[in-house]
Design an enzyme around this catalytic site. Structure first.
Site, PDB file in Angstrom:
ATOM      1  N   ARG A 179       0.818  -1.218   0.000  1.00  0.00           N
ATOM      2  CA  ARG A 179       0.000   0.000   0.000  1.00  0.00           C
ATOM      3  C   ARG A 179       0.849   1.264   0.000  1.00  0.00           C
ATOM      4  O   ARG A 179       0.503   2.272   0.609  1.00  0.00           O
ATOM      5  CB  ARG A 179      -0.960  -0.002   1.200  1.00  0.00           C
ATOM      6  CG  ARG A 179      -1.902  -1.186   1.244  1.00  0.00           C
ATOM      7  CD  ARG A 179      -2.844  -1.206   0.046  1.00  0.00           C
ATOM      8  NE  ARG A 179      -3.685  -2.390   0.079  1.00  0.00           N
ATOM      9  CZ  ARG A 179      -3.399  -3.536  -0.523  1.00  0.00           C
ATOM     10  NH1 ARG A 179      -2.289  -3.637  -1.239  1.00  0.00           N
ATOM     11  NH2 ARG A 179      -4.200  -4.575  -0.454  1.00  0.00           N
ATOM     12  N   SER A 227     -11.551   1.153   3.411  1.00  0.00           N
ATOM     13  CA  SER A 227     -10.745   0.634   4.524  1.00  0.00           C
ATOM     14  C   SER A 227     -10.024   1.785   5.222  1.00  0.00           C
ATOM     15  O   SER A 227      -9.294   2.547   4.587  1.00  0.00           O
ATOM     16  CB  SER A 227      -9.719  -0.376   4.017  1.00  0.00           C
ATOM     17  OG  SER A 227     -10.361  -1.523   3.506  1.00  0.00           O
ATOM     18  N   GLU A 297      -5.001   4.206   6.574  1.00  0.00           N
ATOM     19  CA  GLU A 297      -4.942   3.985   5.135  1.00  0.00           C
ATOM     20  C   GLU A 297      -5.653   5.125   4.418  1.00  0.00           C
ATOM     21  O   GLU A 297      -5.261   5.523   3.336  1.00  0.00           O
ATOM     22  CB  GLU A 297      -5.593   2.643   4.775  1.00  0.00           C
ATOM     23  CG  GLU A 297      -5.486   2.295   3.304  1.00  0.00           C
ATOM     24  CD  GLU A 297      -5.903   0.870   2.995  1.00  0.00           C
ATOM     25  OE1 GLU A 297      -6.343   0.631   1.859  1.00  0.00           O
ATOM     26  OE2 GLU A 297      -5.794   0.006   3.881  1.00  0.00           O
TER      27      GLU A 297
END
Length: 313
Positions: A179, A227, A297
């Site tokens: 990520r 998320s 995130e």
């Protein structure tokens, strides 16, 4: 070029005049999935890559620049965003296929890229249908889901830096990890070339349908940013949040989703401060329970504004 002008002292009057559109004090909340947050001091929608590069080259160095995609994994704070916010829309949403390569503008929706690959019987890009964002955002954060991630399929990317220089790079120069990309923070991605592989169109379509069904079954379809926290090594964020007793936790108009507790939702009137404070409370409780410090995130941008609500739950 269209300029929506305001008072002579406004930042918009000090900016270079592009072919694209400049808007002063543009509301950003309605452009995000959370549907909350303050305005952009100036919003710039460039006409194309050349317009973006010329604008950045002429832009005074002291003016901050922020890039906005479709606002799916973004929280804009209530005080808004200073400087210029750039949104890549028309001119950056095209998708075309060349053999096994899918060339997509940075403003193209991940879902549309997956569907285009399906229509050309190209497999390997189905995972993009489960990522609610644009290719530009996917490049920045090495977006992934459903056993796929961008680093597995990227062949090349184009970006414009803060000085207006255009860069064409391969995957090795992106510095991908979980990520994350090591690409310079001042790069604004404008397009990507993704590699598919020949496949059976019906099988590809079934996989996309399976991903859509899995998202519907497990994720809330409401005002959310997707998320909220990254999965820590060896853990699933939602399990840690659940174990810390945070499922359904509320603060003002924000709530931890009952359906998937790694999602924060706007119940209707939440401020960005409500949502961010709820996220910080979740981090605190998870750390207190498990010793694991969750990392955001969701990208949070802009200036805060005062708020004050208590946590319920």
């Amino acid at each position: 070029m269209i300029v929506l002008a305001t008072s002579p002292s406004h930042l918009i009057d000090q900016l270079p005049k592009p072919r694209g559109r400049l808007t002063a004090d543009a509301p950003l909340g309605p452009q995000t999935w959370f549907r909350t947050g303050g305005p952009a001091e100036v919003l710039f929608r460039p006409a194309d890559t050349e317009d973006l590069a010329a604008f950045l080259q002429a832009l005074p160095e002291e003016v901050p620049v922020t890039v906005l995609g479709v606002g799916s994994n973004l929280l804009v704070r209530d005080g808004g965003v200073k400087g210029v916010v750039i949104r890549l829309q028309r001119g950056f949403t095209g998708i075309r296929v060349d053999g096994q390569d899918v060339i997509a503008g940075a403003g193209a929706l991940d879902l549309n890229v997956a569907l285009t690959a399906r229509d050309h019987s190209l497999a390997g890009l189905e995972f993009l249908s489960g990522i609610p964002g644009t290719i530009g955002g996917a490049l920045r954060m090495n977006a992934g889901a459903y056993n796929g991630e961008l680093s597995h399929v990227l062949m090349a990317a184009e970006a414009v830096d803060r000085a207006g220089a255009v860069h064409n790079v391969g995957p090795a120069e992106m510095g991908f990890s979980y990520r994350h990309s090591d690409a310079p923070m001042d790069w604004i991605f404008t397009s990507a070339t993704l590699r598919g592989m020949p496949g059976d169109q019906l099988a590809i379509a079934r996989r996309i349908a399976e991903i859509d069904a899995a998202r519907t079954d497990s994720q809330p379809r409401s005002r959310t940013g997707g998320s909220t926290f990254m999965n820590p090594p060896g853990h699933k964020a939602w399990e840690l949040i659940d174990q810390a007793g945070c499922r359904g936790l509320r603060l003002g108009g924000a709530q931890v989703s009952e359906k998937h507790c790694n999602f924060l939702i706007n119940l209707g009137e939440a401020s960005a401060a409500d949502i961010e404070a709820l996220g910080e409370e979740v981090r605190r409780r998870v750390y207190e329970k498990s010793g694991v410090l969750l990392q955001w995130e969701i990208r949070r941008i802009g200036e805060p504004a005062s708020s004050g609500h208590g946590v319920e739950g």
